[in-house]
Design an enzyme around this catalytic site. Structure first.
Site, short mmCIF file in Angstrom:
data_model
loop_
_atom_site.label_atom_id
_atom_site.label_comp_id
_atom_site.label_asym_id
_atom_site.label_seq_id
_atom_site.Cartn_x
_atom_site.Cartn_y
_atom_site.Cartn_z
N HIS A 10 -7.41 153.94 -7.58
CA HIS A 10 -7.13 152.59 -6.82
C HIS A 10 -6.74 153.10 -5.56
O HIS A 10 -5.79 153.82 -5.31
CB HIS A 10 -6.14 151.87 -7.55
CG HIS A 10 -5.78 150.60 -6.92
ND1 HIS A 10 -6.81 149.66 -7.01
CD2 HIS A 10 -5.04 150.38 -5.94
CE1 HIS A 10 -6.17 148.62 -6.19
NE2 HIS A 10 -5.12 149.05 -5.71
N ASP B 36 -1.26 137.64 -12.04
CA ASP B 36 -1.42 138.23 -10.72
C ASP B 36 -2.47 137.64 -10.01
O ASP B 36 -2.12 137.54 -8.61
CB ASP B 36 -1.82 139.65 -10.89
CG ASP B 36 -2.01 140.37 -9.52
OD1 ASP B 36 -0.88 140.73 -8.91
OD2 ASP B 36 -3.21 140.90 -9.17
N ARG C 62 1.07 134.64 -2.64
CA ARG C 62 1.55 135.69 -1.82
C ARG C 62 1.00 135.57 -0.48
O ARG C 62 1.54 135.88 0.78
CB ARG C 62 1.85 137.03 -2.37
CG ARG C 62 2.74 136.93 -3.43
CD ARG C 62 2.61 138.22 -4.29
NE ARG C 62 2.87 139.57 -3.59
CZ ARG C 62 2.21 140.69 -3.81
NH1 ARG C 62 1.36 140.73 -4.80
NH2 ARG C 62 2.41 141.45 -3.00
N SER D 48 1.57 144.34 -8.83
CA SER D 48 0.40 143.52 -9.03
C SER D 48 -0.87 144.58 -9.28
O SER D 48 -1.71 144.33 -9.95
CB SER D 48 0.14 142.99 -7.55
OG SER D 48 -1.35 142.55 -7.20
N LYS E 10 -2.95 145.39 -13.01
CA LYS E 10 -4.18 145.24 -13.11
C LYS E 10 -4.79 146.46 -13.85
O LYS E 10 -5.89 146.89 -14.50
CB LYS E 10 -5.23 144.83 -12.16
CG LYS E 10 -5.05 143.36 -11.61
CD LYS E 10 -5.40 143.20 -10.22
CE LYS E 10 -4.50 143.70 -9.19
NZ LYS E 10 -4.73 142.90 -7.83
#
Ligand code: URA
Length: 430
Positions: free
Chosen positions: A86, A167, A174, A189, A193
């Site tokens: 990620h 989320d 946000r 967040s 995931k």
């Protein structure tokens, strides 16, 4: 009214700088997911968290509550190890495109749930959707088939609606309430995931620099450490690389332009920085999977990664041989003087690509697949007066002045000898 009363007490606890209890966190995330806590209350709580922070226990509990707001995926029964990567997001960051098939070619299953771009940073799904026919939605049974197939081994797709739904709602909130830039909220967040996705191991690419969320190395370090702790505590083997984002990655920013550059990397060419980061992340992913005897640089050079790319794209309906969309209009920015390019600012280039149509202003807007910025020189390169420095691509020529304005001051040609900024800055592991 019980819920409203409780929401106020959770908000004021954090507003006053106190720790949230496990029961408060579980309740507020669950009640928000069910619609009992209103958006304005959650926005106030997000602002209180941004200002006051959360400790390690609170962040872990918050992450757990977000995971439990939806379904968890499980790929533990696959015949090959699973590892995901990620990135916290940057300009020209197309690394997932060559990386997922490369790591799959080395025998690892890569379940990569990706996102769309918002603001100046691009999104992997927008890039791949520029390939004619390619679809981002893949069912879980089909994901499993693709991951188990030794000729494919990787899937890059959108997360289903039931993966950490708290989320999804909180991130949208946000985004419009100035509460994105909070390390506890970003870490929880991302990790909610990734943990819910069911990967056994994870490599994080935490960007630092002008084009990243984290402008400062100390903040990037803290974000990386927080995420590595969250992953490790949840049983996901997690490591992070801090990588430079003062200048864009590679020589393109924009969807189809970045796909073409990724295909060049898979064909054994492409920009050196993209190749270096792809191979560095692949090494980390293979190590997390316990594979130490395969050199990913070889799998990139000999075409094995390209074979997996073609299979992966075709499995999601895409035609890997189809011509990519091109923008109708180009504008060339030339070097005003000779010398060395000493700066090419990631934020300026990202903003220009966004204004040209490569990104979206709000969720759900369409993107122009052919739009973006091509960079003919990178920091450290010698340039000659009059040579093309940047080419802007767009279908909306009226956007060109705003893109040029974003690039004003974003590049500097100096007389000092060139230095190439490092890509991998640090490695963070527990
Ligand atoms: N990416 C995410 O998924 N969440 C954040 O909060 C920031 C970046």
């Amino acid at each position: 009214m019980v819920g409203v009363h409780s929401a106020v007490s959770v908000i004021t606890t954090k507003r006053d700088g106190e720790e949230l209890g496990d029961d408060q966190i579980d309740w507020v995330v669950d009640a928000f997911t069910r619609g009992e806590v209103a958006d304005y209350q959650m926005a106030a709580l997000a602002m209180a968290i941004l200002c006051r922070g959360m400790n390690r226990r609170e962040i872990a509990r918050w992450t757990r509550a977000m995971i439990e707001s939806g379904q968890r995926m499980d790929f533990g029964d696959l015949p090959r190890p699973t590892v995901d990567k990620h990135s916290t997001g940057g300009v020209g960051d197309k690394i997932t495109l060559p990386l997922a098939p490369l790591v799959a070619a080395c025998g690892v299953a890569v379940p990569q749930l990706s996102g769309r771009g918002l603001g100046h940073t691009g999104g992997t799904l927008d890039k791949l959707e520029s390939i004619p026919g390619w679809k981002a939605d893949v069912s879980v049974p089909r994901m499993r088939e693709m991951l188990a197939d030794p000729a494919i081994g990787a899937v890059v797709c959108a997360a289903g609606a039931d993966l950490a739904p708290a989320d999804k709602r909180l991130y949208a909130l946000r985004d419009v309430t100035g509460t994105v830039e909070s390390i506890p909220l970003i870490a929880s967040s991302i990790m909610s995931k990734k943990i819910a996705e069911g990967t056994a191991a994870l490599v994080l690419d935490v960007k630092v620099g002008s084009g990243a969320f984290m402008k400062d190395i100390d903040d990037a370090r803290e974000l990386a450490r927080t995420m590595v702790e969250l992953g490790t505590d949840a049983g996901v083997r997690t490591v992070a690389l801090l990588t430079g984002m003062d200048t864009p990655l590679g020589r393109t920013a924009g969807n189809a332009l970045e796909v073409a550059e990724s295909v060049a990397v898979l064909a054994g060419g492409g920009p050196a920085d993209v190749v270096e980061l792809t191979v560095a992340l692949a090494r980390e992913m293979l190590a997390q999977a316990g594979i130490h005897d395969i050199d990913p640089a070889e799998a990139l050079a000999d075409g094995r990664a390209m074979d997996h790319w073609r299979a992966m794209i075709a499995a999601q309906g895409g035609d890997p041989d189809a011509p990519l969309p091109r923008a109708k209009q180009i504008e060339v920015v030339k070097a005003e003087q000779s010398g060395t390019l000493t700066r090419l600012d990631a934020m300026g280039v990202g903003l220009a690509a966004w204004r040209l149509g490569a990104g979206r202003a709000k969720q759900g807007d369409p993107v122009q697949f052919g739009a973006g910025v091509e960079m003919h020189a990178k920091p450290g390169d010698s340039v000659t007066a009059g040579q093309p420095l940047l080419t802007l691509h767009t279908n909306t020529p009226e956007a060109i002045p705003a893109a040029l304005e974003a690039l004003h001051g974003a590049y500097v040609i100096g007389s000092e000898p060139g230095t190439v900024p490092p890509i991998v800055l640090e490695r963070i592991a527990l």
